[in-house]
Write a protein that holds these residues in place. Structure first.
Motif, PDB file in Angstrom:
ATOM      1  N   GLY A   1       0.844  -1.177   0.000  1.00  0.00           N
ATOM      2  CA  GLY A   1       0.000   0.000   0.000  1.00  0.00           C
ATOM      3  C   GLY A   1       0.884   1.233   0.000  1.00  0.00           C
ATOM      4  O   GLY A   1       2.104   1.143   0.162  1.00  0.00           O
ATOM      5  N   LEU A   2       0.326   2.395  -0.171  1.00  0.00           N
ATOM      6  CA  LEU A   2       1.088   3.645  -0.182  1.00  0.00           C
ATOM      7  C   LEU A   2       0.549   4.584   0.879  1.00  0.00           C
ATOM      8  O   LEU A   2      -0.645   4.514   1.207  1.00  0.00           O
ATOM      9  CB  LEU A   2       0.990   4.310  -1.561  1.00  0.00           C
ATOM     10  N   PRO A   3       1.408   5.475   1.407  1.00  0.00           N
ATOM     11  CA  PRO A   3       0.886   6.441   2.386  1.00  0.00           C
ATOM     12  C   PRO A   3      -0.150   7.341   1.706  1.00  0.00           C
ATOM     13  O   PRO A   3      -0.110   7.549   0.481  1.00  0.00           O
ATOM     14  CB  PRO A   3       2.124   7.260   2.773  1.00  0.00           C
ATOM     15  N   GLU A   4      -1.001   7.904   2.528  1.00  0.00           N
ATOM     16  CA  GLU A   4      -2.075   8.739   1.999  1.00  0.00           C
ATOM     17  C   GLU A   4      -1.499   9.999   1.369  1.00  0.00           C
ATOM     18  O   GLU A   4      -0.588  10.628   1.928  1.00  0.00           O
ATOM     19  CB  GLU A   4      -2.988   9.134   3.155  1.00  0.00           C
ATOM     20  N   GLY A   5      -1.950  10.357   0.235  1.00  0.00           N
ATOM     21  CA  GLY A   5      -1.502  11.571  -0.440  1.00  0.00           C
ATOM     22  C   GLY A   5      -0.099  11.482  -0.988  1.00  0.00           C
ATOM     23  O   GLY A   5       0.554  12.504  -1.215  1.00  0.00           O
ATOM     24  N   TYR A   6       0.380  10.282  -1.186  1.00  0.00           N
ATOM     25  CA  TYR A   6       1.770  10.096  -1.604  1.00  0.00           C
ATOM     26  C   TYR A   6       2.057  10.756  -2.940  1.00  0.00           C
ATOM     27  O   TYR A   6       3.024  11.512  -3.104  1.00  0.00           O
ATOM     28  CB  TYR A   6       2.108   8.602  -1.660  1.00  0.00           C
ATOM     29  N   PHE A   7       1.237  10.480  -3.896  1.00  0.00           N
ATOM     30  CA  PHE A   7       1.510  10.983  -5.256  1.00  0.00           C
ATOM     31  C   PHE A   7       1.421  12.500  -5.321  1.00  0.00           C
ATOM     32  O   PHE A   7       2.209  13.157  -5.997  1.00  0.00           O
ATOM     33  CB  PHE A   7       0.578  10.316  -6.266  1.00  0.00           C
ATOM     34  N   GLU A   8       0.500  13.061  -4.581  1.00  0.00           N
ATOM     35  CA  GLU A   8       0.334  14.516  -4.574  1.00  0.00           C
ATOM     36  C   GLU A   8       1.566  15.197  -3.997  1.00  0.00           C
ATOM     37  O   GLU A   8       2.108  16.155  -4.582  1.00  0.00           O
ATOM     38  CB  GLU A   8      -0.895  14.877  -3.757  1.00  0.00           C
ATOM     39  N   LYS A   9       2.018  14.655  -2.846  1.00  0.00           N
ATOM     40  CA  LYS A   9       3.201  15.221  -2.174  1.00  0.00           C
ATOM     41  C   LYS A   9       4.421  15.068  -3.066  1.00  0.00           C
ATOM     42  O   LYS A   9       5.256  15.978  -3.172  1.00  0.00           O
ATOM     43  CB  LYS A   9       3.442  14.509  -0.847  1.00  0.00           C
ATOM     44  N   SER A  10       4.504  13.913  -3.650  1.00  0.00           N
ATOM     45  CA  SER A  10       5.650  13.618  -4.510  1.00  0.00           C
ATOM     46  C   SER A  10       5.698  14.609  -5.683  1.00  0.00           C
ATOM     47  O   SER A  10       6.743  15.172  -6.007  1.00  0.00           O
ATOM     48  CB  SER A  10       5.513  12.178  -5.003  1.00  0.00           C
ATOM     49  N   ALA A  11       4.526  14.829  -6.257  1.00  0.00           N
ATOM     50  CA  ALA A  11       4.442  15.756  -7.394  1.00  0.00           C
ATOM     51  C   ALA A  11       4.836  17.170  -6.971  1.00  0.00           C
ATOM     52  O   ALA A  11       5.608  17.858  -7.651  1.00  0.00           O
ATOM     53  CB  ALA A  11       3.032  15.732  -7.959  1.00  0.00           C
ATOM     54  N   ASN A  12       4.347  17.579  -5.799  1.00  0.00           N
ATOM     55  CA  ASN A  12       4.654  18.929  -5.286  1.00  0.00           C
ATOM     56  C   ASN A  12       6.146  19.093  -5.052  1.00  0.00           C
ATOM     57  O   ASN A  12       6.728  20.149  -5.365  1.00  0.00           O
ATOM     58  CB  ASN A  12       3.901  19.194  -3.985  1.00  0.00           C
ATOM     59  N   SER A  13       6.744  18.074  -4.515  1.00  0.00           N
ATOM     60  CA  SER A  13       8.168  18.125  -4.210  1.00  0.00           C
ATOM     61  C   SER A  13       8.995  18.279  -5.492  1.00  0.00           C
ATOM     62  O   SER A  13       9.947  19.086  -5.549  1.00  0.00           O
ATOM     63  CB  SER A  13       8.541  16.838  -3.467  1.00  0.00           C
ATOM     64  N   ILE A  14       8.627  17.546  -6.507  1.00  0.00           N
ATOM     65  CA  ILE A  14       9.361  17.599  -7.785  1.00  0.00           C
ATOM     66  C   ILE A  14       9.205  18.994  -8.414  1.00  0.00           C
ATOM     67  O   ILE A  14      10.177  19.598  -8.879  1.00  0.00           O
ATOM     68  CB  ILE A  14       8.872  16.495  -8.743  1.00  0.00           C
ATOM     69  N   PHE A  15       7.969  19.501  -8.380  1.00  0.00           N
ATOM     70  CA  PHE A  15       7.724  20.842  -8.948  1.00  0.00           C
ATOM     71  C   PHE A  15       8.563  21.895  -8.220  1.00  0.00           C
ATOM     72  O   PHE A  15       9.111  22.810  -8.828  1.00  0.00           O
ATOM     73  CB  PHE A  15       6.238  21.209  -8.867  1.00  0.00           C
ATOM     74  N   ASN A  16       8.675  21.733  -6.898  1.00  0.00           N
ATOM     75  CA  ASN A  16       9.419  22.676  -6.067  1.00  0.00           C
ATOM     76  C   ASN A  16      10.897  22.691  -6.443  1.00  0.00           C
ATOM     77  O   ASN A  16      11.517  23.758  -6.565  1.00  0.00           O
ATOM     78  CB  ASN A  16       9.241  22.262  -4.608  1.00  0.00           C
TER      79      ASN A  16
END
Lengths: 182, 258
Positions: free
Chosen positions: B18-33
């Motif tokens: 399973g994945l932590p909640e909101g993983y993909f969103e956080k990951s995407a934000n981090s990359i954009f940053n």
């Protein structure tokens, strides 16, 4: 019959149909070890025989209420140790004709015991061991002869590892002194 | 998002990771940053060359110690003591303790018998012997004992102990009975007065002469006396006649009724 796991023995015991099988396995697995453990405490073969019997009777009766808070073998060894010490105390109480402790009598009897096959130095060693207090004697025998790990001994004798190490060291020192001066 | 949750649920149900909640969103934000930051510093290449590390260092375990200190802030007195121990030890105590015999023993030692050369030199052997087939015979014997149904203990009534107890009890009872029989004075039912003593004396000596009529009356049960009077040949009503009729009753008869 190969060595069987203690948990399996308990499972066999719980089922009435296989109870006798459990007893048989228990005896095969522990009889000799318990005998020699007892023998080193009470010395005499006849006494060891009695104690071994009493031990197994107690084990058999108590197995139903065994709560598995400790390992089966530590529980069994504890019963054997207590039964051995009980016998020695009973002998001490009955020994009204002598002013010496019972260990002195055991030590003397060792010289003429048909079931003792050691040479002179082995006899001196056994007599030296008999001069130790009973608990120290048990610790010494378990560590010196059986090489029982301290952690295991701690569970059987309900004493801390540190105390056992200290006890063994003191026992070894006393015996060494006796052997050197002998 | 919905798909992500569904995906997580599906993965969990099927036993996959399973994945932590909101993983993909956080990951995407981090990359954009990160991309944004690099774009900002494109014009400053030297700055990009320097590694993004903080040059400051802190003492070892600073943060954990700090945590402990902060815990004590709510206890000002305890905080002020600051772990100062009031106990003192003799000089060189710890140095000596480390080298003392017992301390060495308590450490993990490969050879515990170092220093005990005589004991070490002995051959470790079991000098105790047993008869041949002892263990197999013992096993059979024990199996027989343990598999036998438990017999009910019968306590015999005729055991030595019980016999001794009964004999002792018998001796005590006999002793009490004998004492009562031979040493206790004769008791009369209504006894407890001097009249009782007189009665005993009379029975022994049969001496009625020293007693007057009134004393005699006291000693004899009136109902018995009346009976005697009725049984005598002449029946009188007045006292005078009764008195004289007493003379018709023998001493022995009176004594029998005392």
């Amino acid at each position: 019959m190969g060595q069987i796991d203690d948990k399996l023995i308990l499972e066999l015991f719980r089922d009435e149909k296989t109870r006798n099988t459990a007893l048989s396995h228990l005896m095969t697995k522990y009889q000799q070890r318990l005998y020699w453990h007892i023998r080193k405490i009470v010395i005499s073969h006849d006494d060891s025989d009695d104690v071994l019997q009493n031990t197994f009777i107690k084990i058999w009766k108590g197995l139903e209420n065994f709560k598995e808070e400790s390992q089966l073998y530590t529980w069994i060894y504890r019963i054997a140790t207590n039964e051995s010490l009980t016998l020695l105390r009973q002998k001490q109480r009955k020994n009204t004709t002598s002013i010496h402790p019972i260990e002195y009598e055991l030590s003397k009897n060792l010289e003429s015991d048909n079931y003792f096959s050691g040479d002179e130095i082995q006899l001196k060693l056994q007599q030296a061991i008999l001069t130790l207090p009973e608990k120290q004697r048990i610790v010494f025998n378990m560590r010196y002869y059986d090489e029982t790990p301290y952690e295991e001994m701690s569970q059987i004798l309900e004493t801390s590892v540190g105390a056992l190490k200290a006890s063994y060291h003191i026992a070894a020192k006393k015996i060494e002194e006796i052997l050197v001066n002998a | 998002m919905k798909d992500e949750n569904e995906n997580n649920q599906t993965n969990k149900e099927s036993g996959n990771f399973g994945l932590p909640e909101g993983y993909f969103e956080k990951s995407a934000n981090s990359i954009f940053n990160k991309i944004e930051w690099r774009d900002e510093h494109k014009e400053f290449p030297k700055l990009l060359e320097v590694k993004n590390t903080n040059g400051f260092i802190v003492p070892e375990n600073y943060f954990s110690k700090n945590e402990q200190r902060l815990e004590l802030i709510q206890y000002p007195i305890l905080n002020s003591i600051q772990n100062k121990s009031a106990f003192v030890v003799p000089e060189n105590y710890f140095e000596e303790a480390e080298t003392c015999e017992l301390a060495i023993v308590l450490k993990e030692e490969e050879d515990e018998l170092t220093g005990f050369e005589k004991l070490r030199s002995l051959k470790k052997q079991n000098s105790f012997s047993i008869s041949e087939n002892y263990f197999s015979e013992q096993e059979n014997r024990l199996l027989q004992i343990l598999q036998k149904p438990e017999q009910v203990k019968v306590i015999s009534l005729f055991s030595k102990r019980i016999a001794y107890a009964v004999a002792a009890l018998f001796v005590v009872v006999m002793g009490v009975w004998i004492y009562n029989f031979y040493f206790t004075p004769i008791q009369v039912q209504d006894c407890g007065t001097i009249a009782c003593v007189d009665k005993q004396d009379l029975v022994k000596t049969k001496n009625l002469e020293r007693l007057d009529d009134d004393q005699l009356y006291e000693l004899v049960d009136p109902s018995v006396l009346e009976k005697k009077l009725k049984n005598s040949e002449t029946k009188k009503n007045n006292k005078e006649d009764q008195d004289s009729s007493l003379n018709n009753i023998s001493t022995d008869e009176l004594l029998d009724d005392i």
